[in-house]
Design an enzyme around this catalytic site. Sequence first.
Site, PDB file in Angstrom:
ATOM      1  N   TRP A 129       0.854  -1.196   0.000  1.00  0.00           N
ATOM      2  CA  TRP A 129       0.000   0.000   0.000  1.00  0.00           C
ATOM      3  C   TRP A 129       0.890   1.247   0.000  1.00  0.00           C
ATOM      4  CZ3 TRP A 129      -2.153   2.610   4.876  1.00  0.00           C
ATOM      5  CH2 TRP A 129      -3.110   3.582   4.543  1.00  0.00           C
ATOM      6  N   ASP A 210      -1.620  -5.896   8.737  1.00  0.00           N
ATOM      7  CA  ASP A 210      -2.568  -4.873   8.316  1.00  0.00           C
ATOM      8  C   ASP A 210      -3.807  -5.601   7.819  1.00  0.00           C
ATOM      9  OD1 ASP A 210      -3.881  -2.687   7.434  1.00  0.00           O
ATOM     10  OD2 ASP A 210      -2.319  -1.963   6.076  1.00  0.00           O
ATOM     11  N   LYS A 245     -14.046  -0.256   5.135  1.00  0.00           N
ATOM     12  CA  LYS A 245     -14.628  -0.940   3.970  1.00  0.00           C
ATOM     13  C   LYS A 245     -15.732  -1.908   4.375  1.00  0.00           C
ATOM     14  CE  LYS A 245     -10.443   0.465   2.898  1.00  0.00           C
ATOM     15  NZ  LYS A 245      -9.841   1.411   2.053  1.00  0.00           N
TER      16      LYS A 245
HETATM   17  C1  LMR Z   1      -6.725   2.513  -0.701  1.00  0.00           C
HETATM   18  O1  LMR Z   1      -5.702   1.828  -0.672  1.00  0.00           O
HETATM   19  O2  LMR Z   1      -7.188   2.988  -1.746  1.00  0.00           O
HETATM   20  C2  LMR Z   1      -7.481   2.759   0.578  1.00  0.00           C
HETATM   21  O3  LMR Z   1      -6.894   2.068   1.623  1.00  0.00           O
HETATM   22  C3  LMR Z   1      -7.694   4.187   0.858  1.00  0.00           C
HETATM   23  C4  LMR Z   1      -6.427   4.901   1.240  1.00  0.00           C
HETATM   24  O4  LMR Z   1      -6.451   5.543   2.288  1.00  0.00           O
HETATM   25  O5  LMR Z   1      -5.440   4.844   0.512  1.00  0.00           O
END
Ligand code: LMR
Length: 397
Positions: A129, A210, A245
Amino acid sequence: MIFENIKSAPKDPILGLTSEFNNDNNKKKVNLSVGVYQDNNGVTPTFESVLNAEKILLDKNYSKSYKPIDGDQEFLSESIKLVLGDSIYNNNLSFGLNTPGGTGALKLVSEFLVKFSPKSSVWFSNPTWANHRPIFESSGFSTKEYKYLNFEKNNVDFPSMISSINNIPDGDIIVIHGCCHNPTGADLSSDEWTELSKIINKKNIITICDFAYQGLGSGIDEDAEGIRILSKNLDDLFICSSYSKNFGLYSERVGCLIYTNSRNRNTDNLLSQLKKTARTIYSNPPAHGSDIVREILQDDNLRVMWESELKILRERIQTMRISLDSNLKELKCSKDFSYIVNQKGMFSFTGLSEKDVEKLKKDYSIYIVNSGRVNIAGITTNNVHYIAESINKVTSY
Ligand code: LMR
Protein backbone atom coordinates in the site's frame (compact mmCIF):
# COMPACT_ATOMS: atom_id res chain seq x y z
CA MET A 1 10.67 33.43 5.78
CA ILE A 2 10.38 29.81 6.85
CA PHE A 3 7.05 29.41 5.13
CA GLU A 4 8.12 31.12 1.91
CA ASN A 5 10.74 28.44 1.28
CA ILE A 6 8.49 25.45 1.73
CA LYS A 7 8.12 23.43 -1.46
CA SER A 8 4.89 21.84 -2.55
CA ALA A 9 4.38 18.23 -1.40
CA PRO A 10 3.77 15.64 -4.12
CA LYS A 11 0.17 14.63 -4.74
CA ASP A 12 -0.99 11.59 -2.80
CA PRO A 13 -0.65 8.65 -5.23
CA ILE A 14 -4.12 7.33 -4.33
CA LEU A 15 -6.25 10.14 -2.89
CA GLY A 16 -4.74 12.72 -5.27
CA LEU A 17 -6.34 10.96 -8.24
CA THR A 18 -9.85 11.49 -6.93
CA SER A 19 -9.48 15.27 -7.10
CA GLU A 20 -8.28 14.94 -10.72
CA PHE A 21 -11.25 12.67 -11.41
CA ASN A 22 -13.69 15.18 -9.89
CA ASN A 23 -12.39 17.89 -12.24
CA ASP A 24 -12.75 15.69 -15.36
CA ASN A 25 -15.75 16.64 -17.51
CA ASN A 26 -15.86 13.44 -19.59
CA LYS A 27 -19.28 11.82 -19.04
CA LYS A 28 -17.74 8.38 -19.40
CA LYS A 29 -15.15 8.93 -16.65
CA VAL A 30 -14.56 6.06 -14.20
CA ASN A 31 -12.75 6.23 -10.88
CA LEU A 32 -11.00 2.93 -10.16
CA SER A 33 -8.36 4.47 -7.91
CA VAL A 34 -9.19 4.80 -4.22
CA GLY A 35 -10.39 1.69 -2.40
CA VAL A 36 -13.98 2.69 -1.84
CA TYR A 37 -16.86 0.33 -2.63
CA GLN A 38 -19.48 1.45 -5.14
CA ASP A 39 -22.71 -0.36 -5.94
CA ASN A 40 -23.86 -1.14 -9.47
CA ASN A 41 -25.11 2.47 -9.80
CA GLY A 42 -21.72 3.87 -8.89
CA VAL A 43 -22.91 4.93 -5.43
CA THR A 44 -21.10 4.25 -2.15
CA PRO A 45 -24.06 3.16 -0.03
CA THR A 46 -24.48 3.47 3.71
CA PHE A 47 -25.29 0.01 5.08
CA GLU A 48 -28.92 -0.45 6.32
CA SER A 49 -27.44 -2.04 9.45
CA VAL A 50 -25.43 1.16 10.03
CA LEU A 51 -28.51 3.37 9.55
CA ASN A 52 -30.44 1.20 12.00
CA ALA A 53 -27.62 1.33 14.54
CA GLU A 54 -27.55 5.12 14.20
CA LYS A 55 -31.28 5.29 15.00
CA ILE A 56 -30.71 3.20 18.11
CA LEU A 57 -27.83 5.46 19.15
CA LEU A 58 -29.98 8.53 18.66
CA ASP A 59 -32.61 7.08 20.98
CA LYS A 60 -30.01 6.11 23.56
CA ASN A 61 -28.79 9.71 23.52
CA TYR A 62 -25.28 8.89 24.74
CA SER A 63 -23.15 11.64 26.19
CA LYS A 64 -20.52 13.12 23.88
CA SER A 65 -17.98 13.21 26.66
CA TYR A 66 -14.49 11.79 25.91
CA LYS A 67 -14.01 8.06 25.43
CA PRO A 68 -11.19 6.42 27.43
CA ILE A 69 -7.80 6.69 25.68
CA ASP A 70 -8.04 3.08 24.48
CA GLY A 71 -11.75 3.34 23.65
CA ASP A 72 -14.94 1.65 24.70
CA GLN A 73 -14.28 -1.79 26.27
CA GLU A 74 -17.35 -3.44 24.71
CA PHE A 75 -16.33 -2.22 21.24
CA LEU A 76 -12.83 -3.53 21.87
CA SER A 77 -13.86 -7.01 22.94
CA GLU A 78 -16.28 -7.29 19.98
CA SER A 79 -13.45 -6.19 17.68
CA ILE A 80 -11.00 -8.72 19.07
CA LYS A 81 -13.58 -11.52 18.75
CA LEU A 82 -14.39 -10.53 15.18
CA VAL A 83 -10.74 -10.67 14.17
CA LEU A 84 -9.42 -13.56 16.24
CA GLY A 85 -12.56 -15.69 16.62
CA ASP A 86 -14.00 -16.79 19.95
CA SER A 87 -11.51 -19.56 20.72
CA ILE A 88 -8.33 -17.50 20.36
CA TYR A 89 -10.08 -14.60 22.06
CA ASN A 90 -10.65 -16.80 25.11
CA ASN A 91 -7.21 -18.41 25.19
CA ASN A 92 -4.81 -15.65 24.25
CA LEU A 93 -3.96 -12.52 26.13
CA SER A 94 -5.14 -9.71 23.95
CA PHE A 95 -6.06 -6.10 24.21
CA GLY A 96 -7.15 -3.47 21.74
CA LEU A 97 -7.10 0.26 21.28
CA ASN A 98 -9.79 1.94 19.25
CA THR A 99 -7.97 4.09 16.68
CA PRO A 100 -8.97 6.66 14.05
CA GLY A 101 -9.19 4.17 11.16
CA GLY A 102 -6.71 1.47 10.18
CA THR A 103 -4.20 4.20 9.32
CA GLY A 104 -4.47 5.44 12.91
CA ALA A 105 -3.69 1.92 14.13
CA LEU A 106 -0.61 1.73 11.89
CA LYS A 107 0.58 5.13 13.06
CA LEU A 108 0.01 4.25 16.70
CA VAL A 109 2.02 1.03 16.53
CA SER A 110 4.71 2.79 14.52
CA GLU A 111 5.09 5.62 17.06
CA PHE A 112 5.08 3.07 19.89
CA LEU A 113 7.71 0.81 18.32
CA VAL A 114 10.03 3.65 17.38
CA LYS A 115 10.33 4.52 21.07
CA PHE A 116 11.44 1.03 22.04
CA SER A 117 13.18 -0.25 18.92
CA PRO A 118 14.31 2.81 16.91
CA LYS A 119 17.10 1.00 15.08
CA SER A 120 14.83 -1.66 13.59
CA SER A 121 14.03 -1.55 9.91
CA VAL A 122 10.45 -2.08 8.82
CA TRP A 123 9.92 -4.59 6.00
CA PHE A 124 7.03 -4.42 3.55
CA SER A 125 5.92 -6.71 0.76
CA ASN A 126 6.90 -5.66 -2.74
CA PRO A 127 4.54 -4.12 -3.72
CA THR A 128 2.59 -2.68 -0.81
CA TRP A 129 0.00 0.00 0.00
CA ALA A 130 1.41 3.39 -1.04
CA ASN A 131 0.92 4.84 2.46
CA HIS A 132 2.78 2.12 4.38
CA ARG A 133 6.31 3.41 3.99
CA PRO A 134 5.43 7.08 4.63
CA ILE A 135 3.65 6.17 7.88
CA PHE A 136 6.68 4.35 9.31
CA GLU A 137 9.34 6.58 7.75
CA SER A 138 7.71 9.67 9.23
CA SER A 139 8.11 8.03 12.65
CA GLY A 140 11.85 7.76 11.97
CA PHE A 141 12.16 4.15 10.79
CA SER A 142 14.14 3.02 7.78
CA THR A 143 12.09 0.78 5.48
CA LYS A 144 12.92 -2.20 3.27
CA GLU A 145 11.01 -4.71 1.18
CA TYR A 146 10.62 -8.47 1.05
CA LYS A 147 9.70 -10.30 -2.13
CA TYR A 148 6.01 -11.02 -2.59
CA LEU A 149 4.59 -10.90 -6.09
CA ASN A 150 5.59 -12.78 -9.17
CA PHE A 151 5.18 -9.79 -11.50
CA GLU A 152 4.87 -11.95 -14.59
CA LYS A 153 2.20 -14.31 -13.33
CA ASN A 154 0.55 -11.86 -10.93
CA ASN A 155 0.41 -14.37 -8.09
CA VAL A 156 2.37 -14.79 -4.85
CA ASP A 157 5.95 -15.97 -5.30
CA PHE A 158 5.91 -17.84 -2.00
CA PRO A 159 9.39 -19.45 -2.18
CA SER A 160 10.99 -16.04 -2.84
CA MET A 161 8.89 -14.46 -0.11
CA ILE A 162 10.05 -17.04 2.42
CA SER A 163 13.70 -16.81 1.46
CA SER A 164 13.66 -13.03 1.67
CA ILE A 165 11.88 -13.13 5.07
CA ASN A 166 14.50 -15.62 6.23
CA ASN A 167 17.07 -12.89 5.67
CA ILE A 168 15.35 -10.29 7.82
CA PRO A 169 17.68 -9.53 10.74
CA ASP A 170 16.60 -10.21 14.33
CA GLY A 171 14.84 -7.28 15.94
CA ASP A 172 13.42 -5.91 12.70
CA ILE A 173 9.73 -5.40 12.03
CA ILE A 174 7.64 -7.04 9.31
CA VAL A 175 4.30 -5.79 7.99
CA ILE A 176 2.03 -8.44 6.47
CA HIS A 177 -1.33 -8.01 4.77
CA GLY A 178 -3.89 -10.17 6.63
CA CYS A 179 -6.12 -10.69 3.58
CA CYS A 180 -7.10 -9.07 0.26
CA HIS A 181 -3.52 -7.90 -0.28
CA ASN A 182 -3.38 -4.21 -1.21
CA PRO A 183 -2.48 -3.53 -4.04
CA THR A 184 -2.32 -6.99 -5.61
CA GLY A 185 -5.34 -8.99 -4.41
CA ALA A 186 -2.95 -11.98 -4.33
CA ASP A 187 -3.24 -13.83 -1.00
CA LEU A 188 -1.53 -16.78 0.70
CA SER A 189 -3.12 -20.24 0.99
CA SER A 190 -3.74 -21.82 4.44
CA ASP A 191 -0.63 -23.99 4.10
CA GLU A 192 1.43 -20.95 3.18
CA TRP A 193 0.14 -19.05 6.23
CA THR A 194 1.16 -21.97 8.44
CA GLU A 195 4.61 -22.14 6.91
CA LEU A 196 5.03 -18.37 7.17
CA SER A 197 4.05 -18.42 10.84
CA LYS A 198 6.66 -21.13 11.53
CA ILE A 199 9.39 -19.14 9.79
CA ILE A 200 8.52 -15.95 11.66
CA ASN A 201 8.27 -17.81 14.94
CA LYS A 202 11.83 -19.10 14.58
CA LYS A 203 13.06 -15.55 14.11
CA ASN A 204 13.08 -12.76 16.60
CA ILE A 205 11.10 -10.26 14.51
CA ILE A 206 8.13 -8.08 15.39
CA THR A 207 5.03 -8.79 13.30
CA ILE A 208 2.31 -6.34 12.33
CA CYS A 209 -0.67 -7.48 10.28
CA ASP A 210 -2.57 -4.87 8.32
CA PHE A 211 -6.16 -6.09 8.20
CA ALA A 212 -8.39 -3.60 6.40
CA TYR A 213 -10.60 -5.84 4.25
CA GLN A 214 -12.08 -8.54 6.49
CA GLY A 215 -15.16 -9.98 4.78
CA LEU A 216 -14.46 -8.60 1.32
CA GLY A 217 -12.45 -11.57 0.07
CA SER A 218 -13.95 -14.98 0.87
CA GLY A 219 -15.93 -14.37 4.07
CA ILE A 220 -15.62 -12.89 7.56
CA ASP A 221 -14.00 -15.97 9.16
CA GLU A 222 -12.32 -17.18 5.97
CA ASP A 223 -10.49 -13.85 5.56
CA ALA A 224 -9.27 -14.02 9.17
CA GLU A 225 -7.75 -17.47 8.73
CA GLY A 226 -4.20 -16.19 8.17
CA ILE A 227 -4.31 -13.86 11.17
CA ARG A 228 -5.68 -16.64 13.36
CA ILE A 229 -2.90 -18.99 12.25
CA LEU A 230 -0.32 -16.30 13.02
CA SER A 231 -1.79 -15.49 16.40
CA LYS A 232 -1.84 -19.18 17.39
CA ASN A 233 1.78 -19.71 16.38
CA LEU A 234 3.51 -16.44 17.24
CA ASP A 235 4.36 -15.22 20.69
CA ASP A 236 3.28 -11.70 19.86
CA LEU A 237 1.28 -10.10 17.07
CA PHE A 238 0.01 -6.60 16.34
CA ILE A 239 -3.08 -6.32 14.13
CA CYS A 240 -4.27 -3.08 12.56
CA SER A 241 -7.91 -3.56 11.66
CA SER A 242 -10.22 -1.15 9.91
CA TYR A 243 -14.00 -0.75 9.61
CA SER A 244 -13.85 1.62 6.65
CA LYS A 245 -14.63 -0.94 3.97
CA ASN A 246 -16.47 -3.78 5.71
CA PHE A 247 -18.94 -1.45 7.48
CA GLY A 248 -18.70 1.34 4.88
CA LEU A 249 -17.64 3.70 7.70
CA TYR A 250 -14.87 5.41 5.72
CA SER A 251 -15.43 8.95 6.99
CA GLU A 252 -16.09 7.94 10.59
CA ARG A 253 -12.44 6.87 10.95
CA VAL A 254 -12.89 3.72 12.96
CA GLY A 255 -10.27 1.05 13.41
CA CYS A 256 -8.54 -0.95 16.09
CA LEU A 257 -4.99 -1.80 17.06
CA ILE A 258 -5.05 -5.28 18.56
CA TYR A 259 -2.15 -6.87 20.40
CA THR A 260 -2.25 -10.56 21.13
CA ASN A 261 0.25 -12.88 22.75
CA SER A 262 0.18 -16.53 23.57
CA ARG A 263 2.17 -16.21 26.82
CA ASN A 264 1.70 -13.78 29.65
CA ARG A 265 4.17 -11.19 28.54
CA ASN A 266 3.98 -7.82 30.14
CA THR A 267 0.60 -7.00 28.60
CA ASP A 268 -0.42 -4.34 31.13
CA ASN A 269 2.81 -2.37 30.68
CA LEU A 270 2.49 -2.52 26.90
CA LEU A 271 -1.06 -1.25 27.02
CA SER A 272 -0.05 1.60 29.32
CA GLN A 273 2.70 2.66 26.89
CA LEU A 274 0.40 2.44 23.88
CA LYS A 275 -2.14 4.60 25.70
CA LYS A 276 0.59 7.13 26.49
CA THR A 277 1.51 7.17 22.79
CA ALA A 278 -2.11 7.54 21.64
CA ARG A 279 -2.56 10.44 24.05
CA THR A 280 0.17 12.40 22.24
CA ILE A 281 -1.24 11.77 18.74
CA TYR A 282 -5.04 12.02 18.95
CA SER A 283 -5.70 11.91 22.73
CA ASN A 284 -8.69 9.57 22.53
CA PRO A 285 -10.69 8.06 19.68
CA PRO A 286 -13.78 9.44 17.91
CA ALA A 287 -16.95 7.82 19.27
CA HIS A 288 -19.61 7.62 16.60
CA GLY A 289 -18.10 4.97 14.32
CA SER A 290 -17.09 2.64 17.13
CA ASP A 291 -20.53 3.02 18.75
CA ILE A 292 -22.12 1.93 15.46
CA VAL A 293 -19.84 -1.09 15.13
CA ARG A 294 -20.49 -2.12 18.74
CA GLU A 295 -24.28 -1.85 18.33
CA ILE A 296 -24.18 -3.98 15.19
CA LEU A 297 -21.89 -6.65 16.56
CA GLN A 298 -23.86 -6.95 19.83
CA ASP A 299 -27.35 -7.02 18.34
CA ASP A 300 -28.25 -10.38 16.75
CA ASN A 301 -30.60 -8.88 14.16
CA LEU A 302 -28.28 -6.08 13.13
CA ARG A 303 -25.41 -8.48 12.92
CA VAL A 304 -27.28 -10.81 10.57
CA MET A 305 -28.28 -7.77 8.48
CA TRP A 306 -24.66 -6.52 8.34
CA GLU A 307 -23.30 -9.95 7.38
CA SER A 308 -25.77 -10.25 4.52
CA GLU A 309 -25.00 -6.71 3.31
CA LEU A 310 -21.30 -7.49 3.37
CA LYS A 311 -21.96 -10.67 1.39
CA ILE A 312 -23.67 -8.60 -1.31
CA LEU A 313 -20.55 -6.41 -1.61
CA ARG A 314 -18.26 -9.40 -1.76
CA GLU A 315 -20.34 -11.17 -4.39
CA ARG A 316 -20.73 -8.08 -6.55
CA ILE A 317 -16.97 -7.58 -6.58
CA GLN A 318 -16.49 -11.22 -7.63
CA THR A 319 -19.10 -10.85 -10.38
CA MET A 320 -17.27 -7.79 -11.71
CA ARG A 321 -13.97 -9.68 -11.69
CA ILE A 322 -15.51 -12.37 -13.87
CA SER A 323 -17.25 -9.84 -16.09
CA LEU A 324 -14.11 -7.76 -16.72
CA ASP A 325 -12.15 -10.87 -17.59
CA SER A 326 -14.83 -12.21 -19.95
CA ASN A 327 -15.25 -8.82 -21.66
CA LEU A 328 -11.49 -8.71 -22.26
CA LYS A 329 -11.58 -12.26 -23.61
CA GLU A 330 -14.46 -11.44 -25.96
CA LEU A 331 -12.44 -8.51 -27.30
CA LYS A 332 -9.55 -10.96 -27.84
CA CYS A 333 -7.28 -8.75 -25.78
CA SER A 334 -3.65 -9.60 -26.49
CA LYS A 335 -2.86 -9.67 -22.76
CA ASP A 336 -4.27 -12.43 -20.58
CA PHE A 337 -5.99 -11.05 -17.48
CA SER A 338 -7.42 -14.36 -16.19
CA TYR A 339 -5.69 -13.89 -12.83
CA ILE A 340 -8.12 -11.06 -12.01
CA VAL A 341 -10.77 -13.70 -11.29
CA ASN A 342 -8.69 -15.40 -8.60
CA GLN A 343 -7.47 -12.30 -6.80
CA LYS A 344 -9.24 -11.37 -3.56
CA GLY A 345 -10.87 -8.25 -2.20
CA MET A 346 -11.26 -4.85 -3.76
CA PHE A 347 -8.07 -4.70 -5.75
CA SER A 348 -6.42 -6.28 -8.73
CA PHE A 349 -2.89 -5.74 -9.79
CA THR A 350 -3.40 -5.69 -13.53
CA GLY A 351 0.19 -5.57 -14.66
CA LEU A 352 -0.68 -2.46 -16.72
CA SER A 353 2.39 -0.26 -17.17
CA GLU A 354 2.62 3.36 -16.03
CA LYS A 355 2.32 4.33 -19.69
CA ASP A 356 -0.89 2.31 -20.06
CA VAL A 357 -2.24 3.89 -16.88
CA GLU A 358 -1.44 7.37 -18.17
CA LYS A 359 -3.17 6.64 -21.50
CA LEU A 360 -6.24 5.26 -19.75
CA LYS A 361 -6.49 8.52 -17.84
CA LYS A 362 -5.68 10.88 -20.69
CA ASP A 363 -7.60 9.24 -23.52
CA TYR A 364 -10.44 7.47 -21.71
CA SER A 365 -10.82 9.25 -18.34
CA ILE A 366 -10.31 5.95 -16.51
CA TYR A 367 -8.43 6.63 -13.29
CA ILE A 368 -6.31 3.87 -11.77
CA VAL A 369 -3.30 3.99 -9.48
CA ASN A 370 0.10 4.31 -11.20
CA SER A 371 1.18 0.86 -10.09
CA GLY A 372 -1.60 -0.63 -12.26
CA ARG A 373 -3.84 -1.33 -9.23
CA VAL A 374 -7.53 -1.33 -10.15
CA ASN A 375 -10.35 -0.94 -7.65
CA ILE A 376 -12.66 -3.69 -8.90
CA ALA A 377 -15.40 -2.36 -6.61
CA GLY A 378 -15.70 0.68 -8.91
CA ILE A 379 -16.69 -1.46 -11.92
CA THR A 380 -20.39 -1.72 -12.79
CA THR A 381 -22.43 -3.54 -15.44
CA ASN A 382 -22.72 -0.15 -17.18
CA ASN A 383 -19.02 0.65 -17.39
CA VAL A 384 -17.38 -2.78 -17.58
CA HIS A 385 -17.47 -2.94 -21.37
CA TYR A 386 -16.03 0.57 -21.72
CA ILE A 387 -13.25 -0.31 -19.27
CA ALA A 388 -12.45 -3.56 -21.11
CA GLU A 389 -12.47 -1.81 -24.50
CA SER A 390 -10.16 0.92 -23.22
CA ILE A 391 -7.75 -1.57 -21.62
CA ASN A 392 -7.78 -3.56 -24.85
CA LYS A 393 -6.93 -0.43 -26.84
CA VAL A 394 -4.09 0.77 -24.61
CA THR A 395 -2.50 -2.67 -24.44
CA SER A 396 -2.62 -3.22 -28.20
CA TYR A 397 -0.67 -0.09 -29.18
C1 LMR B 1 -6.72 2.51 -0.70
O1 LMR B 1 -5.70 1.83 -0.67
O2 LMR B 1 -7.19 2.99 -1.75
C2 LMR B 1 -7.48 2.76 0.58
O3 LMR B 1 -6.89 2.07 1.62
C3 LMR B 1 -7.69 4.19 0.86
C4 LMR B 1 -6.43 4.90 1.24
O4 LMR B 1 -6.45 5.54 2.29
O5 LMR B 1 -5.44 4.84 0.51
